[in-house]
Enzyme design. Structure first.
Site, mmCIF file in Angstrom:
data_model
loop_
_atom_site.group_PDB
_atom_site.id
_atom_site.type_symbol
_atom_site.label_atom_id
_atom_site.label_comp_id
_atom_site.label_asym_id
_atom_site.label_seq_id
_atom_site.Cartn_x
_atom_site.Cartn_y
_atom_site.Cartn_z
ATOM 1 N N ARG A 27 0.825 -1.224 0.000
ATOM 2 C CA ARG A 27 0.000 0.000 0.000
ATOM 3 C C ARG A 27 0.852 1.263 0.000
ATOM 4 N NH1 ARG A 27 -5.558 -0.315 0.847
ATOM 5 N NH2 ARG A 27 -6.250 -2.427 0.529
ATOM 6 N N ARG A 31 -3.062 6.723 1.173
ATOM 7 C CA ARG A 31 -3.527 7.889 1.923
ATOM 8 C C ARG A 31 -2.518 8.482 2.897
ATOM 9 N NH1 ARG A 31 -9.028 5.331 3.910
ATOM 10 N NH2 ARG A 31 -7.689 3.505 3.660
ATOM 11 N N ARG A 40 -6.554 12.577 -4.678
ATOM 12 C CA ARG A 40 -7.873 12.058 -4.283
ATOM 13 C C ARG A 40 -8.879 13.157 -3.963
ATOM 14 N NH1 ARG A 40 -11.055 9.698 -3.503
ATOM 15 N NH2 ARG A 40 -11.202 8.185 -1.829
ATOM 16 N N ASP A 76 -6.985 -1.828 -7.753
ATOM 17 C CA ASP A 76 -7.549 -2.528 -6.602
ATOM 18 C C ASP A 76 -7.797 -3.978 -6.978
ATOM 19 O OD1 ASP A 76 -8.624 -1.977 -3.780
ATOM 20 O OD2 ASP A 76 -10.165 -3.240 -4.674
ATOM 21 N N TYR A 151 -15.497 -10.752 -0.717
ATOM 22 C CA TYR A 151 -16.191 -9.491 -1.002
ATOM 23 C C TYR A 151 -17.430 -9.722 -1.863
ATOM 24 C CZ TYR A 151 -12.188 -6.958 0.895
ATOM 25 O OH TYR A 151 -11.219 -6.475 1.716
#
Ligand code: 1CP
Length: 348
Positions: A27, A31, A40, A76, A151
């Site tokens: 990652r 963020r 973003r 993703d 998911y």
């Protein structure tokens, strides 16, 4: 590129000696970086993943800031699943409009044709490769079928994925069908990334560790084995990471993979004994260690390198994704210390 000029991370994945321990961070585009948050602020996550220029830009952001040995494609695990016709929103994790629960739902999952369904992914791989220095490797990735299934069936992130795991028990045949479809899709998806320029391929099984040993071996592992077999001819190193998978590692050892990813919960030395000399290891600093004082962080980095030992075939990484609250300067310290300490150890 001939064997001598392979990026160190690719050499290490093949079990070859390298001048330093190569390092990247799960990652690493995300963020915790202000420049990612700036992108973003103007673009929603779906648009970001579907626009090759933007995805390439955020892939390169951590490379500009830190002396990382690899970039990982910004995308993703659910991106190819969208390509198979599933409606997905991100909030911030994936949310499925209509979870897969019946044979009719499964029939609606269409075969993935990467150049038709997700052309922006390969375009982003090509753009990143064109910009990357030769010594920095580019990693492509996909989710493992069981993790994607979690998911798809549960419909949203969950701690235990009880809906998906009870579906496995109640509907073994439908489960096998979905997993097999996903395996076929991930084979063509990962192969397309390699053909576009990805130099290694990583399979993320973030939720495989929720399974007991028998369910893991009988349900999660066969589609992974199929993917690995379907990619072997490409000659690109394959990394399999099962989060929380320490009790499953002897099963992981039966895969024809090049590298096993390891979370922070166990010792690399122990993993190497279970995996044997043919499988390299990737990991495994606790993401929480990035919140330690700089000197403590350095000692934790050194401890991981010492645990991996002098044999080739160690790629330094965190044991799981970096936390959004992390100070980017700590990542710089981590990367530099991996290089400095591993060089020092090699000459000792
Ligand atoms: O900007 C945002 O708010 C979106 C947050 C985000 C990001 C940055 C998501 C939604 N996905 C990503 C990118 C991403 N996802 C990358 C590329 C970035 C990099 O590594 O540098 C990768 C490799 C992934 C893979 C991914 N997505 C995994 C496997 C790795 C892991 O952490 O275990 C998983 C489980 C996902 C699902 C997902 N997508 C996004 C989130 C927040 C989640 C996790 C949801 C959950 O907790 O279940």
């Amino acid at each position: 590129m001939d064997a001598q000029t392979l990026p160190p991370i690719i050499a290490a994945m093949r079990g070859q000696p390298t001048p330093h321990t190569p390092v990247w961070v799960m990652r690493q585009a995300g963020r915790y970086l202000p420049e990612y948050r700036a992108v973003r602020a103007k673009t929603d996550f779906l648009t970001l993943t579907r626009t090759a220029e933007l995805a390439a830009e955020v892939t390169l952001q951590p490379i500009r800031r830190f002396a990382l040995d690899a970039a990982i494609l910004f995308s993703d695990i659910m991106t190819p699943v969208e390509g198979m016709g599933v409606e997905i929103a991100f909030n911030p994790g994936p949310v499925i409009a209509k979870p897969i629960r019946t044979a009719a739902d499964i029939a609606q999952l269409r075969d993935l044709v990467p150049e038709r369904d997700v052309p922006f992914v390969m375009e982003s791989v090509r753009q990143v490769r064109a910009e990357l220095p030769k010594h920095v490797g580019l990693i492509g990735f996909a989710g493992a079928p069981f993790t994607l299934f979690c998911y798809l069936v549960s419909g949203k992130p969950s701690k235990e994925f009880g809906t998906a795991r009870s579906f496995v028990q109640a509907e073994p045949q439908l489960t096998a069908q979905v997993l097999d479809k996903l395996a076929d899709a991930m084979i063509v998806y990962l192969a397309a990334q390699a053909q576009a320029g990805a130099q290694a391929l990583m399979i993320f099984d973030s939720w495989g560790g929720l399974l007991g040993r028998d369910a893991f071996r009988e349900i999660a592992l066969p589609p992974v084995r199929k993917i690995v077999a379907g990619l072997k001819h490409l000659g690109v190193p394959i990394v399999y990471f099962c989060n929380n998978g320490w009790t499953l590692l002897d099963h992981v050892a039966t895969l024809d993979i090049d590298v096993a990813g390891l979370d922070w919960r166990g010792s690399i030395k122990t993993a190497r004994q279970i995996l044997g000399p043919k499988i390299a290891v990737q990991g495994n600093l606790d993401p929480a260690a990035l919140f330690a004082a700089p000197d403590v962080l350095k000692s934790r980095v050194a401890a991981v390198i010492d645990d991996a030992g002098p044999a080739p075939g160690h790629i330094f990484n965190l044991g799981h994704g970096i936390w959004p609250e992390t100070d980017p300067d700590q990542v710089g310290r981590l990367v530099d210390h991996v290089h400095e300490y591993s060089i020092k150890r090699r000459s000792a």
